[in-house]
Scaffold this motif. Structure first.
Motif, short mmCIF file in Angstrom:
data_model
loop_
_atom_site.label_atom_id
_atom_site.label_comp_id
_atom_site.label_asym_id
_atom_site.label_seq_id
_atom_site.Cartn_x
_atom_site.Cartn_y
_atom_site.Cartn_z
N GLU A 110 2.72 7.31 -7.12
CA GLU A 110 2.08 8.52 -7.61
C GLU A 110 3.10 9.63 -7.87
N TYR A 111 4.21 9.59 -7.15
CA TYR A 111 5.22 10.64 -7.26
C TYR A 111 6.50 10.15 -7.93
N GLU A 135 0.83 -1.21 0.00
CA GLU A 135 0.00 0.00 0.00
C GLU A 135 0.87 1.26 0.00
N GLU A 136 1.92 1.26 0.80
CA GLU A 136 2.83 2.41 0.83
C GLU A 136 3.52 2.60 -0.52
N ALA A 143 7.42 -4.19 -9.98
CA ALA A 143 8.10 -5.48 -9.92
C ALA A 143 8.25 -5.94 -8.47
N LYS A 144 8.61 -5.01 -7.60
CA LYS A 144 8.79 -5.36 -6.19
C LYS A 144 7.44 -5.76 -5.57
N ASN A 145 6.38 -5.05 -5.92
CA ASN A 145 5.06 -5.39 -5.39
C ASN A 145 4.61 -6.76 -5.89
N LYS A 146 4.97 -7.10 -7.12
CA LYS A 146 4.63 -8.43 -7.65
C LYS A 146 5.33 -9.50 -6.82
N ARG A 147 6.60 -9.28 -6.49
CA ARG A 147 7.32 -10.23 -5.65
C ARG A 147 6.70 -10.30 -4.25
N ARG A 148 6.27 -9.15 -3.75
CA ARG A 148 5.61 -9.14 -2.43
C ARG A 148 4.33 -9.95 -2.46
#
Length: 72
Positions: A38-39, A31-32, A50-55
Motif C-alpha cells: 500500500e505504501y 499478509e505483511e 513476485a516474492k509473494n508468488k514464490r511464497r
C-alpha cells in the motif's frame, strides 16, 4: 576414543508440526507484504508481488510435504 563422526539419528517425528509452522509463518509474511504494498512504488510493488508468488508456491510444496509426512 574414536575420531569417527557419528551422525545424529534422523528424527522426523515433528516434521508435520514444523512444516505447519513454516506455512503459517509464510502466510503471515504474505499478509505483511500486502500491507507494505500500500505504501510502495510501482517497482517495489512488482518485487513484492513476485516474492509473494514464490511464497505461495513454497506453501503449496510444504502442504504437499505435510500430506506425504502424514502418510508415514
Amino acid at each position: 576414543m574414536s575420531d569417527k563422526y557419528e551422525p545424529k539419528p534422523d528424527d522426523r517425528s515433528d516434521n508435520v508440526e514444523k512444516l505447519q509452522n513454516m506455512v503459517q509463518d509464510t502466510i503471515e509474511n504474505i499478509e505483511e507484504a500486502h500491507e507494505t504494498m500500500e505504501y510502495s512504488s510501482g517497482e517495489q510493488k512488482e518485487q513484492i508481488k513476485a516474492k509473494n508468488k514464490r511464497r505461495e508456491e513454497a506453501i503449496e510444496s510444504m502442504r504437499q510435504e505435510i500430506k506425504d509426512e502424514a502418510k508415514k
